[in-house]
Write a protein that holds these residues in place. Sequence first.
Motif, mmCIF file in Angstrom:
data_model
loop_
_atom_site.group_PDB
_atom_site.id
_atom_site.type_symbol
_atom_site.label_atom_id
_atom_site.label_comp_id
_atom_site.label_asym_id
_atom_site.label_seq_id
_atom_site.Cartn_x
_atom_site.Cartn_y
_atom_site.Cartn_z
ATOM 1 N N ALA A 182 0.851 -1.200 0.000
ATOM 2 C CA ALA A 182 0.000 0.000 0.000
ATOM 3 C C ALA A 182 0.883 1.245 0.000
ATOM 4 C CB ALA A 182 -0.889 0.000 1.236
ATOM 5 N N GLY B 150 0.374 5.577 0.602
ATOM 6 C CA GLY B 150 -0.507 6.695 0.911
ATOM 7 C C GLY B 150 -0.066 7.904 0.111
ATOM 8 N N LEU B 151 0.467 8.911 0.795
ATOM 9 C CA LEU B 151 0.899 10.126 0.099
ATOM 10 C C LEU B 151 2.416 10.162 -0.108
ATOM 11 C CD1 LEU B 151 -1.696 12.523 1.680
ATOM 12 C CD2 LEU B 151 -1.357 12.188 -0.780
ATOM 13 N N GLY B 152 3.067 9.016 0.075
ATOM 14 C CA GLY B 152 4.501 8.915 -0.247
ATOM 15 C C GLY B 152 5.378 9.793 0.625
ATOM 16 N N ARG B 153 4.950 10.029 1.878
ATOM 17 C CA ARG B 153 5.749 10.904 2.756
ATOM 18 C C ARG B 153 6.768 10.130 3.582
ATOM 19 N NH1 ARG B 153 3.000 14.204 -0.418
ATOM 20 N NH2 ARG B 153 3.251 16.381 0.147
ATOM 21 N N ALA B 154 6.774 8.806 3.521
ATOM 22 C CA ALA B 154 7.890 8.077 4.138
ATOM 23 C C ALA B 154 9.129 8.474 3.334
ATOM 24 C CB ALA B 154 7.647 6.588 4.082
ATOM 25 N N GLY C 212 4.958 16.108 11.305
ATOM 26 C CA GLY C 212 5.344 17.444 10.845
ATOM 27 C C GLY C 212 4.789 17.828 9.492
ATOM 28 N N THR D 148 -1.575 9.999 5.040
ATOM 29 C CA THR D 148 -2.892 9.370 5.119
ATOM 30 C C THR D 148 -3.066 8.689 6.486
ATOM 31 O OG1 THR D 148 -2.068 7.284 4.236
ATOM 32 C CG2 THR D 148 -2.911 8.899 2.629
ATOM 33 N N GLY E 176 -1.143 5.483 6.389
ATOM 34 C CA GLY E 176 0.303 5.730 6.582
ATOM 35 C C GLY E 176 0.598 6.056 8.037
ATOM 36 N N HIS F 182 4.363 9.729 15.332
ATOM 37 C CA HIS F 182 4.407 10.524 16.560
ATOM 38 C C HIS F 182 4.365 12.000 16.188
ATOM 39 C CE1 HIS F 182 8.536 10.016 15.102
ATOM 40 N NE2 HIS F 182 8.672 11.276 15.449
ATOM 41 N N MET G 194 4.384 -1.158 8.967
ATOM 42 C CA MET G 194 4.841 -0.695 7.651
ATOM 43 C C MET G 194 4.113 -1.373 6.481
ATOM 44 S SD MET G 194 6.814 1.571 8.852
ATOM 45 C CE MET G 194 7.335 2.312 7.335
ATOM 46 N N VAL H 109 -4.742 -1.296 5.554
ATOM 47 C CA VAL H 109 -5.707 -0.663 6.451
ATOM 48 C C VAL H 109 -6.722 0.059 5.563
ATOM 49 C CG1 VAL H 109 -6.032 1.122 8.217
ATOM 50 C CG2 VAL H 109 -3.998 -0.351 8.276
ATOM 51 N N TYR I 80 14.145 4.924 12.858
ATOM 52 C CA TYR I 80 12.724 4.984 12.480
ATOM 53 C C TYR I 80 12.575 4.421 11.062
ATOM 54 C CZ TYR I 80 8.060 7.206 12.156
ATOM 55 O OH TYR I 80 6.710 7.452 12.034
HETATM 56 C C1 LIG Z 1 7.931 16.825 6.192
HETATM 57 C C2 LIG Z 1 7.703 15.526 6.903
HETATM 58 C C3 LIG Z 1 7.603 15.530 8.266
HETATM 59 C C4 LIG Z 1 7.366 14.339 8.946
HETATM 60 N N1 LIG Z 1 7.267 14.394 10.295
HETATM 61 C C5 LIG Z 1 7.029 13.263 10.976
HETATM 62 C C6 LIG Z 1 6.840 13.291 12.379
HETATM 63 O O1 LIG Z 1 6.912 14.353 13.008
HETATM 64 N N2 LIG Z 1 6.537 12.126 13.006
HETATM 65 C C7 LIG Z 1 6.411 10.946 12.329
HETATM 66 O O2 LIG Z 1 6.118 9.925 12.957
HETATM 67 N N3 LIG Z 1 6.596 10.883 10.999
HETATM 68 C C8 LIG Z 1 6.894 12.010 10.319
HETATM 69 N N4 LIG Z 1 7.026 11.954 8.960
HETATM 70 C C9 LIG Z 1 6.907 10.642 8.288
HETATM 71 C C10 LIG Z 1 5.455 10.334 7.912
HETATM 72 O O3 LIG Z 1 4.569 10.701 8.933
HETATM 73 C C11 LIG Z 1 5.309 8.829 7.710
HETATM 74 O O4 LIG Z 1 6.256 8.363 6.813
HETATM 75 C C12 LIG Z 1 3.918 8.400 7.232
HETATM 76 O O5 LIG Z 1 3.872 6.993 7.251
HETATM 77 C C13 LIG Z 1 3.635 8.877 5.807
HETATM 78 O O6 LIG Z 1 2.305 8.555 5.473
HETATM 79 P P1 LIG Z 1 1.865 8.365 3.975
HETATM 80 O O7 LIG Z 1 0.380 8.313 3.949
HETATM 81 O O8 LIG Z 1 2.520 9.363 3.086
HETATM 82 O O9 LIG Z 1 2.422 6.914 3.677
HETATM 83 P P2 LIG Z 1 3.487 6.395 2.595
HETATM 84 O O10 LIG Z 1 4.750 7.180 2.725
HETATM 85 O O11 LIG Z 1 2.858 6.346 1.256
HETATM 86 O O12 LIG Z 1 3.725 4.917 3.174
HETATM 87 C C14 LIG Z 1 4.396 4.766 4.420
HETATM 88 C C15 LIG Z 1 4.153 3.352 4.943
HETATM 89 O O13 LIG Z 1 2.774 3.212 5.257
HETATM 90 C C16 LIG Z 1 2.235 2.075 4.569
HETATM 91 N N5 LIG Z 1 0.838 2.388 4.262
HETATM 92 C C17 LIG Z 1 0.351 3.511 3.674
HETATM 93 N N6 LIG Z 1 -0.986 3.419 3.587
HETATM 94 C C18 LIG Z 1 -1.348 2.222 4.122
HETATM 95 C C19 LIG Z 1 -2.579 1.557 4.331
HETATM 96 N N7 LIG Z 1 -3.746 2.099 3.980
HETATM 97 N N8 LIG Z 1 -2.546 0.339 4.905
HETATM 98 C C20 LIG Z 1 -1.390 -0.241 5.285
HETATM 99 N N9 LIG Z 1 -0.200 0.359 5.124
HETATM 100 C C21 LIG Z 1 -0.183 1.570 4.559
HETATM 101 C C22 LIG Z 1 3.097 1.915 3.346
HETATM 102 O O14 LIG Z 1 3.061 0.591 2.875
HETATM 103 C C23 LIG Z 1 4.463 2.276 3.905
HETATM 104 O O15 LIG Z 1 5.015 1.174 4.561
HETATM 105 C C24 LIG Z 1 7.248 13.113 8.235
HETATM 106 C C25 LIG Z 1 7.366 13.111 6.842
HETATM 107 C C26 LIG Z 1 7.588 14.310 6.175
HETATM 108 C C27 LIG Z 1 7.710 14.297 4.681
#
Ligand SMILES: Cc1cc2nc3c(=O)[nH]c(=O)nc-3n(C[C@H](O)[C@H](O)[C@H](O)COP(=O)(O)OP(=O)(O)OC[C@H]3O[C@@H](n4cnc5c(N)ncnc54)[C@H](O)[C@@H]3O)c2cc1C
Length: 441
Positions: free
Chosen positions: A40, A42-46, A104, A109, A112, A119, A162, A168, A396
């Motif tokens: 899966a 989400g918005l690619g913020r990992a 931050g 999503t 994610g 946190h 992860m 989810v 992390y």
């Molecule tokens: C500017 C910035 C600041 C940030 N600050 C923080 C912070 O303060 N604290 C913190 O904890 N993190 C922080 N992050 C990291 C971010 O919160 C995590 O990486 C989060 O998981 C990103 O969510 P996403 O929806 O973009 O998921 P993605 O990056 O697309 O995916 C991340 C993980 O989630 C899994 N995933 C996504 N959607 C689902 C789903 N529906 N079901 C099961 N698995 C799923 C993916 O397989 C992958 O393993 C920050 C990132 C950025 C870019």
Amino acid sequence: MTFLTGWGRTAPTPATLVAPRTVAELAALVAGSPPRGLIARGLGRAYGDAAQNAGGLVADLTRLEPRWSLDPATGVVTASGGTSLHDLMTGLVPKGWFVPVTPGTRHVTVGGAVAADVHGKNHHLDSSFGAHLRSLTLLTADGTTRVLTPSDEAFWATVGGMGLTGVVVEASFGCVPIETSRVAVEVTRTRDLDHTLEVMAATDDGHRYTVAWVDLLTRGARMGRGVLTRGDHARRDEIPHAGDPLAFAPAARVAAPPWAPDGLLNQVTVRAFNQAWYAKARERRVIQDIAPFFHPLDFMEGWNRMYGSRGFVQYQFAVPFGAEGTLRRVVSRLSAEGVVSFVPVLKRFGPGTPGMLSFPLPGWTLALDIPAGLPGLARLLRVFDTWVAEAGGRLYLAKDARMRAELLPVMYPRLAEWARIRRRLDPEGVFRSDLARRLGL
Ligand SMILES: Cc1cc2nc3c(=O)[nH]c(=O)nc-3n(C[C@H](O)[C@H](O)[C@H](O)COP(=O)(O)OP(=O)(O)OC[C@H]3O[C@@H](n4cnc5c(N)ncnc54)[C@H](O)[C@@H]3O)c2cc1C
């Protein structure tokens, strides 16, 4: 095939990107997934490779049955996994509710946030996202959905898991009542790292949200000086009367230039920024909107391009209380080597969740963005990895792009327990990612 990267823009890999619109469509994709599996996204913020899957399927969840609802009597929100925290805040804040934990950036999503057990600045009091969850609906490898609650071990394998236990598709979690959409913020400067730690330990608990910016380019007596920012949701009587106290309208985003020269963020530019930032941070109390307080970087769309063509690495580690010496050692080495990091952030963590692969542990966490092309970076971070592991700390996974697999069980002592539950949920290993292959997850 589409080439995907994480937010750090390192290590692109090709995958077939699919965007299911219904759970039935997603279940069919899971059932027919190729040998390289499905993950899966989400918005690619990992930052690293957690939401990439070289040669396999990557399922964009942002269009999957988008919907969310709030129970105004209890403050419990039920949202589809692809709902962004930005969309939730846009709907919730005017109704007097705030998400229990925000990273931050708002552009993540719900799925994610669960998968990384994210946190925020309130970890010392409120723990991470998983602590606020009431239930999860998980689509597993056999194509069925199951509703999990905190009494299920599969729930805690999914929180921080992860994306490797399933997808989810929906989550319910408690929100926080707020009187206004503003934050009462106190800014304090510290002399050096020890002073930063001392003030945080002594006063953090008096504020819901706290974070410290640490100046890594100062050496000697001022090494690790910082700017502490501590905030609480402002009460109605703390804000000016004019206007709607619950208005939420983050400023329009400006786009970062499509291209930035390599080396733009170097010692000269970052040192100048640090000087200005420290000097500007007068001791003061201000009222801020939600967006500049919680998500200052969201103002610039695509700011990750400013690191140039090679991208950047985010290095975030946590060490337990009592291991402050390791934190000092890392900061001192970074400062001695003049490592350029834009806005390094230090937080004090409170209790973690029972998530087996969840990152936060009671202690300190430091997060740094470092240009990936920095000479000697790989060697330096390997040294830090060892120090962190020896101190009982961890990296992390949502930020990682480069750690060695052999350190994983040391940093995450409940890995075997997680792997057992994951095998039960997904015996064939349908859910796979580049991160999982790299670390043997
Ligand atoms: C500017 C910035 C600041 C940030 N600050 C923080 C912070 O303060 N604290 C913190 O904890 N993190 C922080 N992050 C990291 C971010 O919160 C995590 O990486 C989060 O998981 C990103 O969510 P996403 O929806 O973009 O998921 P993605 O990056 O697309 O995916 C991340 C993980 O989630 C899994 N995933 C996504 N959607 C689902 C789903 N529906 N079901 C099961 N698995 C799923 C993916 O397989 C992958 O393993 C920050 C990132 C950025 C870019």
